[in-house]
Design an enzyme around this catalytic site. Structure first.
Site, mmCIF file in Angstrom:
data_model
loop_
_atom_site.group_PDB
_atom_site.id
_atom_site.type_symbol
_atom_site.label_atom_id
_atom_site.label_comp_id
_atom_site.label_asym_id
_atom_site.label_seq_id
_atom_site.Cartn_x
_atom_site.Cartn_y
_atom_site.Cartn_z
ATOM 1 C CD GLU A 9 -16.611 21.388 11.811
ATOM 2 O OE1 GLU A 9 -16.088 21.233 12.931
ATOM 3 O OE2 GLU A 9 -16.063 22.011 10.883
ATOM 4 C CD GLU A 60 -16.806 25.870 6.254
ATOM 5 O OE1 GLU A 60 -15.657 25.451 6.532
ATOM 6 O OE2 GLU A 60 -17.689 26.029 7.118
#
Length: 571
Positions: free
Chosen positions: A345, A450
């Site tokens: 991220e 994910e």
């Protein structure tokens, strides 16, 4: 995992002009709308990530958009000019009026240029049900043309509108716009065509007896036993103590990602007290079942995910701690992982670059590759394909960051991948596909790392759509679900109950697993002893029965590496 979504601040609306004059909007070609073509339009997976001097021709010939009546005198190179105005609502004439169809996906593309500066431009498709759907957003600059590729879905028929928003004070020009409709059936047909090309192979199996004679009418049964398209799930430490969990997980998935157990805060929560016993055991369990493991993750760029002691380190101390972390975790698992999420991220967050400078991310990639050159190295990011309103991780911004890392001295030959977390609420399927098109231009493997869908009445339907879209896209090379099991609760999406009985979400996963390794039933060789079929990639056990054979022939064939196989009975 995601923690927040980005916000796009609307500063300006735009007013449509044509060759510097107010003009009528684009309109739908109603004759084409009223009578659908007998031949379905092929989906165009192409994209362009360069800023071009002149815009290419529109995709699909413009789709349902046709040019408005133009003034006799054409100026400014025939470009459609969208001038920014400070208004609290779209000014009259600022929108493109379109007729939209029910249950239809719309693929949008446009070439954009600002008169000055650089800014984010967002396309909005207003559907007949009154929803304002963000069809795409991209960074646009002056002096060259940038391609926006996106889309949205209309569930109702009627009048719609298309307009653009920007967050800078500048004139916005648009050219080569296209809006192409695809029914849900057509959209699925694109998937089927892509699956046949990307996930399957035409194979020819010839069967002989021990003397070399062909065996006509031999019965064949096929079972895929290994390889194939990688499909995985998140794994938690509970799997080490619960046999039912172990059986449920290992009977389904070929890839595992440890949900938290490899993260820095799990292996060294207290400084200089490193604990690897749990991830070591989880890795050993995966290896026992030939399940590939993704390393998740080396560093997480979110300030809130750092241990207190890390946040308090000076720059020299942080560099030393990071070097230790790199050496210990990457070296420990060297040669045992297929991937590393090197930075998690780091489009939304920048803890390490804020502390160590703009090249910190690139340096980490370089160091990981020095310690282990086997795994593919990923940036792992959320909202790149899930949320077109989040400006931070847009596909083009992801690619710009990847290019920055690749161009760092010594990094050009590293093995890169694109990691897309894929945490969905309500998926915009046309935007998902168009974003994957754009990301695929990097020509590195894309993984959906994910996948989960927020709980709600359409959770199962949405999950199936997302998984089908990912499986079918030519650029996607693997899928991992984020359905990690916990005794108390799951992060977002549970596949089973506490007794490992499938919930509806788990049932749809099982349905797709079965579909994506399905084999022909009642398979037989022809009069030449040949069986031909289109099979999913993978390694298969082929069992042959024939009246002339005392015992069945069992043969393992790798259909990833070959398309023609000869099976011969033993003497």
């Amino acid at each position: 995992m995601k923690d927040c979504t980005g916000k796009f601040v609307l500063l300006l609306f735009v007013v449509l002009l044509f060759e510097g004059c107010l003009a009528k909007s684009y309109k739908s070609d109603k004759s084409e709308k009223s009578e659908k073509s007998d031949k379905s339009v092929t989906y165009d997976y192409s994209a362009n990530i360069e800023c071009e001097k002149e815009p290419p021709k529109p995709l699909y010939g413009g789709g349902i958009l046709t040019s408005a009546e133009a003034p006799a005198t054409v100026s400014a190179g025939g470009k459609k000019l969208l001038m920014a105005k400070s208004k609290s609502a779209p000014a009259k004439g600022s929108t493109l009026k379109v007729e939209l169809e029910k249950d239809t996906h719309y693929a949008l593309s446009a070439w954009l240029q600002l008169s000055k500066s650089t800014g984010d431009v967002r396309a909005i498709l207003v559907t007949p049900d009154g929803n304002f759907n963000t069809a795409g957003m991209i960074v646009v600059q002056s002096g060259c043309w940038t391609m926006l590729k996106g889309g949205a879905t209309s569930v109702a028929a009627g009048k719609g509108e298309l307009f653009f928003e920007t967050n800078v004070t500048a004139e916005l020009m648009v050219d080569s716009m296209a809006l192409q409709p695809f029914s849900f059936e057509e959209w699925q047909s694109h998937r089927d065509e892509s699956i046949a090309k990307e996930r399957k192979k035409k194979v020819k199996i010839t069967v002989h007896d021990s003397d070399g004679n062909v065996l006509p009418d031999a019965e064949l049964s096929l079972e895929r036993v290994a390889k194939g398209f990688p499909l995985g799930n998140a794994m938690t430490k509970e799997i080490l103590d619960i046999p039912e969990y172990e059986k449920w997980f290992t009977s389904r998935f070929t890839v595992a990602t440890m949900e938290n157990e490899m993260k820095w805060y799990s292996t060294e929560y207290d400084q200089n007290q490193e604990l690897y016993e749990i991830p070591d055991k989880m890795l050993a369990l995966a290896e026992k079942y030939n399940i590939s493991v993704r390393g998740h993750n080396v560093f997480w760029d979110d300030q809130s995910k750092q241990m207190d002691w890390v946040s308090k380190l000076s720059v020299p101390q942080l560099k030393k701690a990071m070097a230790k972390r790199l050496k210990n975790v990457v070296s420990r698992y060297a040669g045992k992982l297929i991937h590393w999420d090197v930075l998690n991220e780091n489009l939304h967050y920048s803890f390490f670059e804020d502390k160590l400078g703009k090249d910190a991310s690139a340096e980490v990639f370089k160091e990981v590759a020095k310690l282990d050159d086997k795994p593919i190295l990923f940036m792992n990011e959320y909202n790149t394909i899930e949320e077109p309103n989040d400006a931070a991780p847009l596909p083009t911004k992801y690619l710009a960051k990847l290019k920055q890392i690749q161009s760092y001295p010594g990094n050009s030959k590293l093995k890169y991948g694109i990691g897309l977390e894929s945490h969905f609420d309500t998926p915009n399927i046309p935007y998902v596909r168009s974003s994957l098109d754009t990301l695929a231009m990097a020509k590195v493997p894309i993984w959906l790392t994910e996948i989960d869908v927020k709980k709600g009445p359409k959770q199962v339907e949405y999950l199936e759509e997302v998984m089908r879209e990912g499986f079918a896209h030519p650029g996607v090379k693997g899928i991992v679900l984020w359905g990690a099991w916990h005794a108390k609760e799951c992060y977002v999406m549970c596949l089973t109950d506490k007794n490992f009985k499938n919930l509806p979400v788990g049932d749809i996963v099982d349905k797709l697993i079965a579909e994506w390794k399905a084999v022909p039933k009642d398979a037989k060789t022809d009069d030449k002893g040949v069986f031909e079929a289109e099979l999913f990639h993978g390694e298969y056990n082929v069992t042959v029965k024939h009246k002339s054979l005392k015992d069945p022939i069992v043969h393992t064939v790798n259909l990833d590496s070959k398309s023609e196989v000869t099976i011969k009975a033993k003497e």
